[in-house]
Design a protein around this motif. Structure first.
Motif, PDB file in Angstrom:
ATOM      1  N   GLY A  92       0.860  -1.212  -0.078  1.00 56.28           N
ATOM      2  CA  GLY A  92      -0.013  -0.082   0.090  1.00 56.28           C
ATOM      3  C   GLY A  92       0.907   1.256   0.014  1.00 56.28           C
ATOM      4  N   LEU A  93       1.832   1.076   0.814  1.00 51.72           N
ATOM      5  CA  LEU A  93       2.886   2.523   0.808  1.00 51.72           C
ATOM      6  C   LEU A  93       3.363   2.564  -0.377  1.00 51.72           C
ATOM      7  CD1 LEU A  93       3.724   4.540   2.690  1.00 51.72           C
ATOM      8  CD2 LEU A  93       5.650   3.037   3.593  1.00 51.72           C
ATOM      9  N   ALA A  94       4.197   1.481  -0.943  1.00 51.94           N
ATOM     10  CA  ALA A  94       4.742   1.567  -2.118  1.00 51.94           C
ATOM     11  C   ALA A  94       3.844   1.985  -3.450  1.00 51.94           C
ATOM     12  CB  ALA A  94       5.420   0.089  -2.449  1.00 51.94           C
ATOM     13  N   LEU A  95       2.769   1.508  -3.360  1.00 52.50           N
ATOM     14  CA  LEU A  95       1.793   1.859  -4.579  1.00 52.50           C
ATOM     15  C   LEU A  95       1.313   3.512  -4.236  1.00 52.50           C
ATOM     16  CD1 LEU A  95       0.719   0.110  -7.030  1.00 52.50           C
ATOM     17  CD2 LEU A  95       2.099  -1.038  -5.333  1.00 52.50           C
ATOM     18  N   LEU A  96       1.046   3.873  -3.014  1.00 51.22           N
ATOM     19  CA  LEU A  96       0.860   5.392  -2.757  1.00 51.22           C
ATOM     20  C   LEU A  96       1.955   6.038  -3.271  1.00 51.22           C
ATOM     21  CD1 LEU A  96      -1.105   7.501  -1.578  1.00 51.22           C
ATOM     22  CD2 LEU A  96       0.172   6.808   0.601  1.00 51.22           C
ATOM     23  N   ILE A  97       3.090   6.013  -2.911  1.00 46.15           N
ATOM     24  CA  ILE A  97       4.224   6.527  -3.462  1.00 46.15           C
ATOM     25  C   ILE A  97       4.255   6.508  -4.760  1.00 46.15           C
ATOM     26  CG2 ILE A  97       6.655   6.618  -3.429  1.00 46.15           C
ATOM     27  CD1 ILE A  97       6.522   5.403  -0.518  1.00 46.15           C
ATOM     28  N   GLY A  98       4.282   5.425  -5.673  1.00 50.48           N
ATOM     29  CA  GLY A  98       4.271   5.507  -7.091  1.00 50.48           C
ATOM     30  C   GLY A  98       3.126   6.029  -7.666  1.00 50.48           C
ATOM     31  N   HIS A  99       2.129   6.111  -7.401  1.00 54.87           N
ATOM     32  CA  HIS A  99       1.075   6.570  -8.142  1.00 54.87           C
ATOM     33  C   HIS A  99       0.077   7.437  -7.543  1.00 54.87           C
ATOM     34  CE1 HIS A  99       1.529   3.112 -10.707  1.00 54.87           C
ATOM     35  NE2 HIS A  99       1.628   2.336  -9.726  1.00 54.87           N
ATOM     36  N   ARG A 100       0.366   8.131  -6.351  1.00 57.13           N
ATOM     37  CA  ARG A 100      -0.293   9.090  -5.687  1.00 57.13           C
ATOM     38  C   ARG A 100      -1.029  10.285  -6.684  1.00 57.13           C
ATOM     39  NH1 ARG A 100       0.866  13.737  -3.161  1.00 57.13           N
ATOM     40  NH2 ARG A 100       2.986  13.465  -3.389  1.00 57.13           N
ATOM     41  N   ASN A 113      -6.759  -2.474  -9.152  1.00 52.57           N
ATOM     42  CA  ASN A 113      -5.944  -3.095  -8.340  1.00 52.57           C
ATOM     43  C   ASN A 113      -5.001  -2.026  -7.904  1.00 52.57           C
ATOM     44  OD1 ASN A 113      -6.760  -5.798  -8.697  1.00 52.57           O
ATOM     45  ND2 ASN A 113      -5.044  -6.023  -9.972  1.00 52.57           N
ATOM     46  N   ILE A 114      -4.934  -1.001  -8.821  1.00 59.41           N
ATOM     47  CA  ILE A 114      -3.863   0.095  -8.589  1.00 59.41           C
ATOM     48  C   ILE A 114      -4.865   1.244  -7.348  1.00 59.41           C
ATOM     49  CG2 ILE A 114      -2.746   2.282  -9.341  1.00 59.41           C
ATOM     50  CD1 ILE A 114      -1.152  -0.044  -9.901  1.00 59.41           C
ATOM     51  N   ILE A 115      -5.970   1.215  -7.884  1.00 55.01           N
ATOM     52  CA  ILE A 115      -6.919   1.887  -7.040  1.00 55.01           C
ATOM     53  C   ILE A 115      -6.920   1.434  -5.406  1.00 55.01           C
ATOM     54  CG2 ILE A 115      -9.299   2.775  -6.463  1.00 55.01           C
ATOM     55  CD1 ILE A 115      -9.661   3.043  -9.628  1.00 55.01           C
ATOM     56  N   ASP A 116      -7.360   0.082  -5.469  1.00 53.36           N
ATOM     57  CA  ASP A 116      -7.360  -0.382  -3.995  1.00 53.36           C
ATOM     58  C   ASP A 116      -5.930  -0.326  -3.356  1.00 53.36           C
ATOM     59  OD1 ASP A 116      -8.901  -2.347  -2.223  1.00 53.36           O
ATOM     60  OD2 ASP A 116      -6.930  -3.581  -2.578  1.00 53.36           O
ATOM     61  N   ASP A 117      -4.811  -0.352  -3.844  1.00 50.89           N
ATOM     62  CA  ASP A 117      -3.551  -0.467  -3.172  1.00 50.89           C
ATOM     63  C   ASP A 117      -3.361   1.026  -2.978  1.00 50.89           C
ATOM     64  OD1 ASP A 117      -2.797  -3.311  -3.150  1.00 50.89           O
ATOM     65  OD2 ASP A 117      -2.193  -3.041  -5.226  1.00 50.89           O
ATOM     66  N   VAL A 118      -3.610   1.813  -3.614  1.00 55.81           N
ATOM     67  CA  VAL A 118      -3.248   3.299  -3.441  1.00 55.81           C
ATOM     68  C   VAL A 118      -4.235   3.924  -2.142  1.00 55.81           C
ATOM     69  CG1 VAL A 118      -3.639   5.797  -4.203  1.00 55.81           C
ATOM     70  CG2 VAL A 118      -2.532   3.972  -5.590  1.00 55.81           C
ATOM     71  N   GLU A 119      -5.346   3.487  -2.190  1.00 61.15           N
ATOM     72  CA  GLU A 119      -6.349   3.538  -1.022  1.00 61.15           C
ATOM     73  C   GLU A 119      -6.015   2.945   0.241  1.00 61.15           C
ATOM     74  OE1 GLU A 119     -10.179   3.037  -2.717  1.00 61.15           O
ATOM     75  OE2 GLU A 119     -10.095   4.956  -3.691  1.00 61.15           O
ATOM     76  N   ARG A 120      -5.429   1.740   0.201  1.00 65.14           N
ATOM     77  CA  ARG A 120      -4.837   1.066   1.469  1.00 65.14           C
ATOM     78  C   ARG A 120      -3.962   1.878   1.821  1.00 65.14           C
ATOM     79  NH1 ARG A 120      -5.300  -5.261   1.455  1.00 65.14           N
ATOM     80  NH2 ARG A 120      -7.202  -5.332   0.049  1.00 65.14           N
ATOM     81  N   GLY A 121      -2.769   2.358   0.918  1.00 66.74           N
ATOM     82  CA  GLY A 121      -1.747   3.268   1.261  1.00 66.74           C
ATOM     83  C   GLY A 121      -2.208   4.423   2.042  1.00 66.74           C
ATOM     84  N   MET A 122      -3.378   5.283   1.504  1.00 69.50           N
ATOM     85  CA  MET A 122      -3.898   6.432   2.097  1.00 69.50           C
ATOM     86  C   MET A 122      -4.108   6.017   3.343  1.00 69.50           C
ATOM     87  SD  MET A 122      -5.282   8.570  -0.914  1.00 69.50           S
ATOM     88  CE  MET A 122      -6.447   7.316  -1.453  1.00 69.50           C
ATOM     89  N   ALA A 123      -4.925   4.720   3.790  1.00 73.69           N
ATOM     90  CA  ALA A 123      -5.466   4.652   5.124  1.00 73.69           C
ATOM     91  C   ALA A 123      -4.458   4.074   6.168  1.00 73.69           C
ATOM     92  CB  ALA A 123      -6.567   3.293   4.894  1.00 73.69           C
ATOM     93  N   LEU A 124      -3.171   3.839   5.862  1.00 77.00           N
ATOM     94  CA  LEU A 124      -2.059   3.814   6.755  1.00 77.00           C
ATOM     95  C   LEU A 124      -1.722   4.688   7.570  1.00 77.00           C
ATOM     96  CD1 LEU A 124       0.261   1.957   4.383  1.00 77.00           C
ATOM     97  CD2 LEU A 124      -1.144   0.589   6.279  1.00 77.00           C
ATOM     98  N   THR A 125      -1.643   4.408   8.883  1.00 77.37           N
ATOM     99  CA  THR A 125      -1.343   5.382   9.900  1.00 77.37           C
ATOM    100  C   THR A 125       0.242   5.130  10.157  1.00 77.37           C
ATOM    101  OG1 THR A 125      -1.503   4.108  11.641  1.00 77.37           O
ATOM    102  CG2 THR A 125      -3.462   5.171  11.259  1.00 77.37           C
ATOM    103  N   ALA A 126       0.772   6.203  10.815  1.00 76.27           N
ATOM    104  CA  ALA A 126       2.217   6.141  10.814  1.00 76.27           C
ATOM    105  C   ALA A 126       2.447   4.801  11.839  1.00 76.27           C
ATOM    106  CB  ALA A 126       2.968   7.327  11.682  1.00 76.27           C
TER     107      ALA A 126
END
Length: 179
Positions: A92-100, A113-126
């Motif tokens: 999720g973090l990698a796809l958010l970085i690569g496709h934000r 798949n890209i949408i799902d992974d980016v959205e998972r990345g956005m939902a991650l907390t520190a």
């Protein structure tokens, strides 16, 4: 075949922060191995990967036929507890970085798949990201410790038989839906 593939693919790339000069240590030709000296771990699924029943059964039959060639062969797997959570966070973090930026500007043109992974990345907390890194290190250490007992691990190369190209992904294995 794996040796030839590595020789063709591996190189140092100064733009890749994970690149190393390990490629310099791969020999151009391989020496024979003494199979009778190897301590071999065997698994169909690493304890965490669904594998088609037919592939697992065929693999088990084939391994029975070669087990006597090794010093020892045991059905064992490294401890991969938590691997799916670690993978999801890192992916999720990698796809958010690569496709934000693409996601923000052209979400309607991206695949599911890209949408799902980016959205998972956005939902991650520190905290979730930190936990994923800590758990990854634990996995790494357990995996390396596994090879204090075994020299190699043998597993099926694929979880499923080839499926039609038109199917974007395998949706179920052995009748169980996949995430």
């Amino acid at each position: 075949d794996a040796h030839l593939l590595l020789l063709a693919q591996i190189d140092v790339d100064r733009d890749d922060p994970y690149a190393s000069s390990d490629c310099d240590t791969i020999p151009m030709s391989l020496a024979g191995a003494d199979l009778a000296a190897l301590r071999v771990a065997v698994t169909t699924d690493f304890g965490v990967c669904p594998v088609d029943r037919k592939i697992a059964e065929l693999f088990k039959r084939r391994m029975k036929g070669v087990g006597a060639a090794f010093a020892a062969m045991e059905w064992e797997t490294p401890d991969f507890a938590g691997v799916h959570d670690v993978f999801d966070a890192h992916r999720g973090l990698a796809l958010l970085i690569g496709h934000r930026e693409r996601y923000a500007a052209h979400r309607d043109k991206l695949g599911p798949n890209i949408i799902d992974d980016v959205e998972r990345g956005m939902a991650l907390t520190a905290d979730a990201i930190a936990r994923a890194h800590i758990e990854q290190q634990k996995l790494y250490k357990r995996f390396n410790a596994f090879f204090d007992t075994f020299d190699v691990i043998i597993a099926p190369a694929a979880a499923v038989s080839p499926f039609p190209h038109a199917e974007r992904a395998m949706m179920a294995i052995n009748g169980k839906p996949l995430d």
